[in-house]
Enzyme design. Sequence first.
Site, PDB file in Angstrom:
ATOM      1  N   GLU A 162      -3.313  -9.461   0.147  1.00 50.74           N
ATOM      2  CA  GLU A 162      -4.102  -8.968   1.495  1.00 50.74           C
ATOM      3  C   GLU A 162      -5.501  -8.994   1.396  1.00 50.74           C
ATOM      4  O   GLU A 162      -6.000  -8.300   0.679  1.00 50.74           O
ATOM      5  CB  GLU A 162      -3.294  -7.723   1.987  1.00 50.74           C
ATOM      6  CG  GLU A 162      -3.768  -7.283   3.376  1.00 50.74           C
ATOM      7  CD  GLU A 162      -3.083  -6.415   3.938  1.00 50.74           C
ATOM      8  OE1 GLU A 162      -1.815  -5.843   3.458  1.00 50.74           O
ATOM      9  OE2 GLU A 162      -3.901  -5.357   4.626  1.00 50.74           O
ATOM     10  N   GLU A 196       0.897  -1.203   0.108  1.00 50.89           N
ATOM     11  CA  GLU A 196      -0.006  -0.157   0.043  1.00 50.89           C
ATOM     12  C   GLU A 196       0.765   1.308   0.031  1.00 50.89           C
ATOM     13  O   GLU A 196       0.701   2.107   0.815  1.00 50.89           O
ATOM     14  CB  GLU A 196      -1.075   0.024   1.152  1.00 50.89           C
ATOM     15  CG  GLU A 196      -1.926  -1.125   1.032  1.00 50.89           C
ATOM     16  CD  GLU A 196      -3.074  -1.238   2.221  1.00 50.89           C
ATOM     17  OE1 GLU A 196      -3.025  -0.339   3.195  1.00 50.89           O
ATOM     18  OE2 GLU A 196      -3.932  -1.990   1.917  1.00 50.89           O
TER      19      GLU A 196
HETATM   20  C1  GAL Z   1      -4.035  -2.754   5.482  1.00 50.30           C
HETATM   21  C2  GAL Z   1      -2.848  -2.679   5.618  1.00 50.30           C
HETATM   22  C3  GAL Z   1      -2.382  -3.510   6.684  1.00 50.30           C
HETATM   23  C4  GAL Z   1      -3.518  -3.412   7.987  1.00 50.30           C
HETATM   24  C5  GAL Z   1      -4.688  -3.633   7.401  1.00 50.30           C
HETATM   25  C6  GAL Z   1      -5.947  -3.574   8.472  1.00 50.30           C
HETATM   26  O1  GAL Z   1      -4.614  -1.849   4.488  1.00 50.30           O
HETATM   27  O2  GAL Z   1      -1.853  -3.170   4.644  1.00 50.30           O
HETATM   28  O3  GAL Z   1      -1.143  -3.262   7.275  1.00 50.30           O
HETATM   29  O4  GAL Z   1      -3.117  -2.096   8.378  1.00 50.30           O
HETATM   30  O5  GAL Z   1      -4.961  -2.669   6.351  1.00 50.30           O
HETATM   31  O6  GAL Z   1      -6.970  -3.701   7.866  1.00 50.30           O
END
Ligand code: GAL
Length: 827
Positions: A520, A428
Amino acid sequence: MIQLTSLKKIGLLFTSVILLTACSTSGDKQFSNRKVSFNSDWSFHLNDSIKDKDTIGTSTQWRTLDVPHDWSIEGKFDEKSPGGYGGGSLNGGLGWYKKTFKVAVEDSTKITSITFDGVYKNSEVWINGHYLGKRPNGYIGFQYQITPYLKYGDKNNEIIVKVDNSKQPNSRWYSGSGIFRNVWIETTNKLHVAQWGTYITTPKVTAEKASVNIETTIKNQYAEGKKATVTTTIFKDETKVTSVTQNITLNANASQTIKQLAEVENPVLWSDENPELYTAVTEISLDDKIIDQYKTTFGIRDFKFDLNKGFILNGKQVKIKGVCMHHDLGPLGSAINTRAIERQLEILKEMGVNGIRTSHNPPATELLELCDKMGFIVMDEAFDMWKQTKTKYDYGNDWDKWHKQDLIDQLLRDRNHASIFMWSIGNEIPEQWSETGVEIAKELAAITRQYDKTRPLTAGMNPPVNMNIDAVTLQFEKKDVSINPLAGSGVLDLIGYNYAHQTFEYHQKNFPKTPFIATETTSGLQTRGYYDAVSDTIKKWPVRWDLKFTEGNPGNTVSAYDQVQTPWGSTHEATWKIIKKHDFLAGMYVWTGFDYIGEPTPYEWPSVSSYFGIVDLAGFPKDVYYMYQSEWTKKDVLHIFPHWNWKTGQTVDVWAYYNNADEVELFVNGKSVGKRAKKGDDLHVMWRIPFDAGTLKAISRKGGKVVLEKEIKTAGNPSQLKLTADRSTIKADKNDLSFVTVDILDANGTIAPNANNEINFSLKGNGKIVGVCSGDPVSHESYKGTKHTALAGKCLVIVQSGDKSGRLELTAKANGLKQATIVITTE
Ligand code: GAL
């Protein structure tokens, strides 16, 4: 395979080499060929006001400890912590470490180096007053040659390490502080294999034969040229498979990389289900004497990411069923411990996980070694930010000066690991939306491909396509899709999706030339063992993520039915249903496998640890663990929840996760309340029934035959404690751990699901209690104490061995409850 020399014999030879080398203090253990552990007996002093090495002498407050060490975890939770609740409300600071050691006279003709696997952060190191250097990035290992500054024989040498984690915030999660990974002393001949000096690839793999390319960088630190022989021998387990030899001529003070080609007949391939490894032992001979040995573990496997078929491993389609993991080990903080990592991986493997994303930084080498051995498909990630910072004092400030070296060192360190299948150059990254980002990505891609062309490159983009998601219905508007500049740049080999599951099905249309990976997903939220009993009343996050989860539950709990999610994510079921459906969706990495310290979304202080884990901070599975287990493993699964302690007549939703069966029948006190079967893509079944104290029983059946039965009983008042150790015999090596679960039971032995008694622990014998934890994100009790309040009838206590074999006796007591004792043997 021909049985020639055995690895055991080679091991003996390594030992003899090591015994001649610089060994510091007793207690350090030898681990591999040229290295000895340098972890024991450091002195430590935490003091924000001593910033200058020359004034640390004025301090008398040194404490002796072994590294890996994390001082932040020893502190108190602090609402005013400058790192904020995102950083776990534990403080950073400035710490000093020093260690005195002697080096044998025989080693004065050799090369000695000190290797730090990771120091968070801004480490500076001195040896005998000489400054060796600085390393801002806490997650990457580094080595200094210390030969010119050493004193030999009876004279003392002193290493001093300054660790400056005082500027906060510098992380979006809990980082920990200090020398939190292993330290090694490495002693070699002046002619030796360089640090991270081998690179082994297997460009052609068939069932009959694998070609093995071995590149070895050899360093000559003699003042004259040398002629030597380099032999690389490949072993499978302890049996020699093949060997290649080459003569080399090296100039004085020069390095050379040689290429050797070997062939392995009938190779035993590495896979997630069968993680078979090979070992290459490189030996350098000078005047017919072996003067250096270097061991590399590698795997033989063939893989690709396919536009239509997803991930293909050794010719077989494999869905990546992965989880993201931060580096902390719950109550142990960020100080790495191999057994603690192994336990996390065991718990995840049992759930059916076959992939780990090292979010969002290079992990401890021990994690990668375990993934090699245990069979995980790893995405090795380099950065959470590039030049543009995410928090005021983070790595973005060091980007210009350090990113090249940090990335190169990660690649050199990690590229032989059989478990690594993808490099992620960032998570991100704010620059992903601009041409600047594309330029940086090109630079990082060029570096990565220079050091390793065998694995695809990706990045976690949020999201790769502009989603046009309707804020109310959460429906994906397929019109006017715009592509993220980084995703559209052609730089990446895999389009990495962070969230945006609504767009997955359109991937092939949006990115016809680049395969898919969900870097993710999900971000579901749960407190273990806490339930709003009727799904309709569950407090959910408004679908608009500019709105907060303001109407949270008392005690900052989140209902453990899989129904509460972040607005950018989904329930666990929703994303898996899509990934499961299409072959071209290679797989996913769920956020997260375990809870971690910091980022207590959806709450703020007083919550201090996360709710995202499928497993809680203590290592106890939440219910959704069994949804994955029912989908991701072949073993029979039947899991029902919630607990069975409610008010008489109260409406309760009972869920069941099951597999390998046609239906589940539920009984309350022996009376059937109905059969349920999953329809369509359902992943659970549910009954909405009035509570009646007694026994809730589920039976899963296939073709009328019982597959599994599960029972939950209504518990009476908490009455006794029960201790269960994950291992009751551990090694007496000052490192090994026994993880002991405490259950609070009623008089009949039924777990009391709402019990939250404070439990006091004591330990007799040569060992210590090193962590206590209940998995409650709101707890402010120290993880390093000897008492802790249970959550939902459970608590964890971690016992570490000393260096003597014997008996450890752990006792748990709580007011009004019958105490429990357990014996752990150390040998
Ligand atoms: C994502 C991020 C992670 C964590 C997650 C929580 O956007 O890459 O590090 O913060 O959100 O939902």
